[in-house]
Design a protein around this motif. Structure first.
Motif, short mmCIF file in Angstrom:
data_model
loop_
_atom_site.label_atom_id
_atom_site.label_comp_id
_atom_site.label_asym_id
_atom_site.label_seq_id
_atom_site.Cartn_x
_atom_site.Cartn_y
_atom_site.Cartn_z
N PHE A 58 -5.75 -29.00 41.16
CA PHE A 58 -6.10 -30.41 41.34
C PHE A 58 -5.01 -31.28 40.72
N PRO A 59 -4.59 -32.36 41.40
CA PRO A 59 -3.49 -33.19 40.88
C PRO A 59 -3.90 -34.02 39.66
N ASP A 60 -4.18 -33.32 38.56
CA ASP A 60 -4.58 -33.96 37.31
C ASP A 60 -3.46 -33.72 36.29
N PHE A 61 -2.94 -34.80 35.72
CA PHE A 61 -1.82 -34.66 34.78
C PHE A 61 -2.24 -34.93 33.34
N THR A 62 -3.55 -34.90 33.10
CA THR A 62 -4.06 -35.09 31.74
C THR A 62 -4.41 -33.76 31.07
N THR A 63 -4.46 -32.69 31.84
CA THR A 63 -4.73 -31.37 31.30
C THR A 63 -3.65 -30.40 31.78
N SER A 64 -3.69 -29.17 31.26
CA SER A 64 -2.63 -28.21 31.59
C SER A 64 -2.91 -27.56 32.95
N THR A 65 -2.78 -28.34 34.00
CA THR A 65 -2.97 -27.83 35.36
C THR A 65 -1.71 -27.10 35.83
N PHE A 66 -1.81 -26.50 37.01
CA PHE A 66 -0.66 -25.83 37.62
C PHE A 66 0.52 -26.79 37.73
N TRP A 67 0.26 -28.02 38.14
CA TRP A 67 1.33 -28.97 38.40
C TRP A 67 1.99 -29.47 37.11
N VAL A 68 1.20 -29.63 36.07
CA VAL A 68 1.76 -30.06 34.78
C VAL A 68 2.72 -29.01 34.24
N VAL A 69 2.32 -27.75 34.27
CA VAL A 69 3.18 -26.69 33.75
C VAL A 69 4.39 -26.48 34.65
N LEU A 70 4.21 -26.65 35.97
CA LEU A 70 5.33 -26.50 36.89
C LEU A 70 6.39 -27.58 36.62
N LEU A 71 5.96 -28.82 36.47
CA LEU A 71 6.90 -29.91 36.18
C LEU A 71 7.55 -29.71 34.81
N TYR A 72 6.74 -29.36 33.83
CA TYR A 72 7.28 -29.11 32.50
C TYR A 72 8.32 -27.99 32.54
N GLY A 73 7.97 -26.89 33.20
CA GLY A 73 8.89 -25.75 33.27
C GLY A 73 10.19 -26.10 33.98
N PHE A 74 10.10 -26.88 35.06
CA PHE A 74 11.31 -27.24 35.78
C PHE A 74 12.25 -28.08 34.90
N PHE A 75 11.70 -29.08 34.23
CA PHE A 75 12.54 -29.95 33.41
C PHE A 75 13.09 -29.22 32.19
N ILE A 76 12.28 -28.38 31.56
CA ILE A 76 12.76 -27.62 30.40
C ILE A 76 13.82 -26.62 30.81
N ASN A 77 13.60 -25.92 31.92
CA ASN A 77 14.59 -24.94 32.37
C ASN A 77 15.86 -25.61 32.87
N LEU A 78 15.72 -26.80 33.46
CA LEU A 78 16.90 -27.56 33.85
C LEU A 78 17.70 -27.94 32.60
N ASN A 79 16.98 -28.31 31.55
CA ASN A 79 17.64 -28.60 30.28
C ASN A 79 18.28 -27.34 29.70
N ASN A 80 17.56 -26.22 29.75
CA ASN A 80 18.10 -24.96 29.22
C ASN A 80 19.39 -24.56 29.92
N PHE A 81 19.33 -24.51 31.24
CA PHE A 81 20.48 -24.02 32.01
C PHE A 81 21.59 -25.06 32.14
N GLY A 82 21.24 -26.34 31.99
CA GLY A 82 22.23 -27.37 32.23
C GLY A 82 22.76 -28.08 31.02
N MET A 83 21.99 -28.09 29.90
CA MET A 83 22.42 -28.87 28.74
C MET A 83 22.32 -28.13 27.42
N ASP A 84 21.56 -27.07 27.36
CA ASP A 84 21.35 -26.36 26.10
C ASP A 84 22.62 -25.58 25.73
#
Length: 522
Positions: free
Chosen positions: A225-251
């Protein structure tokens, strides 16, 4: 005090001694700053790939991921699913960029683009991220070894930290990489061994584990469900993408490794090898967590002991058994998930295998911490020492800075680890802190490579606005109760998403807004 059998103790001591000897071996070669920070660009891509994989596979993964699966479900696996897209962007754009610039620091180019403030800001964000990473990893290893040995967590953190500092200072990045190659194998085999032992001790085997997991929803990836107030599939997917982009691109931990390979192509191969290894490995740890949940469902007397321990840690020293038992009865699996793996090791691992499991846990911590120490020292030397204190530093002066800063940052990591003793969830803590510190520098970096129209002042304004948004999201209680409607309601994993996009979008819009107010010349 628990007593480790002599054979297991010998394995542990032999492993730790081997790590120090590796540092001594490479200290004979690491006579220059280039060798210490880049290994002179002679490391094969497969070794770098295993090294990056080992850095990802820290004690946060070893304990935190099974703990999350035990306490909830496989929602954390969505983080791993975001890795391929982030890796594709890094391989296509970031690796060629860094290899062409030739700068060993990931943040030097920010000064060329926006000025010294941008470079320094990114370095501060990176160092804070590393302190949080090292602290959480130190805490994770102490949590396991305390259960297995009986020694205090602070003592374990200090002893292990000193050993890591020694071989990291002595051997530089080359020692870090080659020890991580060994550690990648050791920790993976250790995880497989733990899963085998769980299944072996589980009445009904795999079938019973699957039955209990399906009954209690342990294999769910979270709500779609497109809910961004709890740890839904979409929240973790977005978080993972941005963190991994930071890891591979800036860390710096990963960017520095791109420079140690023999070619750009080898650097790309190393990145994809990491992704191919980490995806199944992270799933393995989730399987371990779900299996532990099933195991303790059929052994409730063991889970009762864990709840009592968790309750005792939450109450003041001297609390009565009655009050401890009362609190223990209210605790949910998510409240003590990180303690389940250490408990299983104490109660179910036979003599002769304890040493191997502890070596695997040690390797999980050592790889991440040693990498963080070396990367932090490199960034400090390149972006702070040589920028503000000694622009024309000799190689000898540079090496002195690298040695000293490695030691200092290692000690800071130890202090952070001791300070984190008692947190509820290692993985939750690490995800929250990394999201806060990484958001600012990732947004600034993306702005720098995407927009040529944004100038120094506009980037600075965008960054300030982004920091204010991050603070607003991180500390909702700063807003008085009478204005509680203005508080952030998004899940904490959305901090990096919103913070990054705020800096990026504001930085893109400011030049356009400025153009609207330019006088029209006839």
């Amino acid at each position: 005090m628990k007593h480790i059998p002599l054979f297991d103790l010998f394995i542990i001591l032999a492993y730790m001694l081997a790590m120090v000897l590796v540092g001594l071996w490479f200290s004979k070669k690491g006579k220059s700053a280039d060798q210490f920070t880049r290994a002179s660009g002679k490391i094969p891509g497969w070794a770098i790939g295993l090294s990056i994989y080992a850095t990802f596979l820290s004690s946060n993964t070893f304990l935190g991921v099974p703990g999350k699966a035990f306490g909830s479900n496989w929602n954390a696996f969505v983080f791993s699913l975001s890795m391929p897209l982030a890796a594709w962007i890094a391989a296509k754009y970031f690796i060629p960029f860094y290899r062409q610039t030739g700068e060993v620091s990931a943040y030097t180019h920010l000064e060329h683009r926006f000025g010294a403030w941008a470079r320094t800001y990114a370095v501060v964000c990176f160092l804070l991220t590393q302190f949080a990473r090292m602290g959480s990893v130190f805490f994770g290893i102490a949590l396991s070894l305390q259960a297995l040995t009986g020694y205090s967590m602070a003592t374990i953190i200090i002893v292990v930290g000193i050993i890591i500092i020694i071989y990291t200072v002595l051997g530089g990045i080359e020692a870090v990489i080659w020890t991580e190659v060994v550690q990648a194998v050791v920790k993976t085999l250790g995880a497989i061994l733990i899963l085998v032992l769980i299944v072996y001790n589980m009445p009904g085997g795999v079938g019973h584990i699957v039955e209990i997991g399906q009954r209690d929803g342990k294999f769910s990836l979270g709500s779609f469900f497109p809910d961004f107030t709890t740890s839904t599939f979409w929240v973790v997917l977005l978080y993972g993408f941005f963190i991994n982009l930071n890891n591979f691109g800036m860390d710096q931990n990963y960017v520095q490794r791109y420079h140690t390979t023999t070619s750009e192509k080898e650097a790309e191969k190393s990145l994809w090898l990491c992704v191919k290894l980490y995806l199944p490995a992270s799933l393995l740890f989730l399987v371990i967590g779900a299996s532990l949940y099933a195991y303790y469902q059929v052994h409730p007397e063991l889970s009762e002991g864990i709840r009592m321990q968790a309750a005792a840690e939450r109450l003041p020293v001297g609390a009565t058994q009655a009050s401890i038992a009362q609190l223990a009865g209210t605790l949910q699996p998510s409240d003590y998930g990180d303690k389940v793996m250490p408990n299983f090791m104490v109660t179910s691992i036979p003599t002769g295998l304890v040493g191997l499991i502890i070596a695997a846990i040690l390797s999980a911590a050592m790889s991440t911490i040693s990498s963080g120490m070396n990367a932090s020292a490199t960034v400090f030397t390149e972006d702070i020492y040589k920028r503000y204190f000694s622009r024309n530093a000799t190689d000898k002066q540079t090496m002195r800075s690298l040695y000293l800063s490695t030691f200092i940052f290692g000690m800071v990591g130890i202090i952070c680890g001791v300070a984190m003793i008692g947190v509820k969830s290692i993985l939750d803590l690490w995800w929250e802190l990394s999201g806060i510190f990484a958001a600012g520098m990732l947004g600034l970096f993306l702005l720098g490579i995407s927009s040529r129209r944004t100038n120094n002042v506009e980037a600075f304004i965008a960054t300030i606005i982004g920091i204010l948004v991050i603070v607003w999201m991180t500390f909702p209680t700063l807003i008085p109760d009478e204005h509680s409607a203005l508080r952030n309601v998004l899940h904490k994993n959305m901090i990096i998403v919103v913070g990054t996009m705020t800096i990026f979008l504001v930085g893109l819009l400011l030049p356009k807004i400025k153009n609207l107010f330019k006088p029209v010349h006839q």
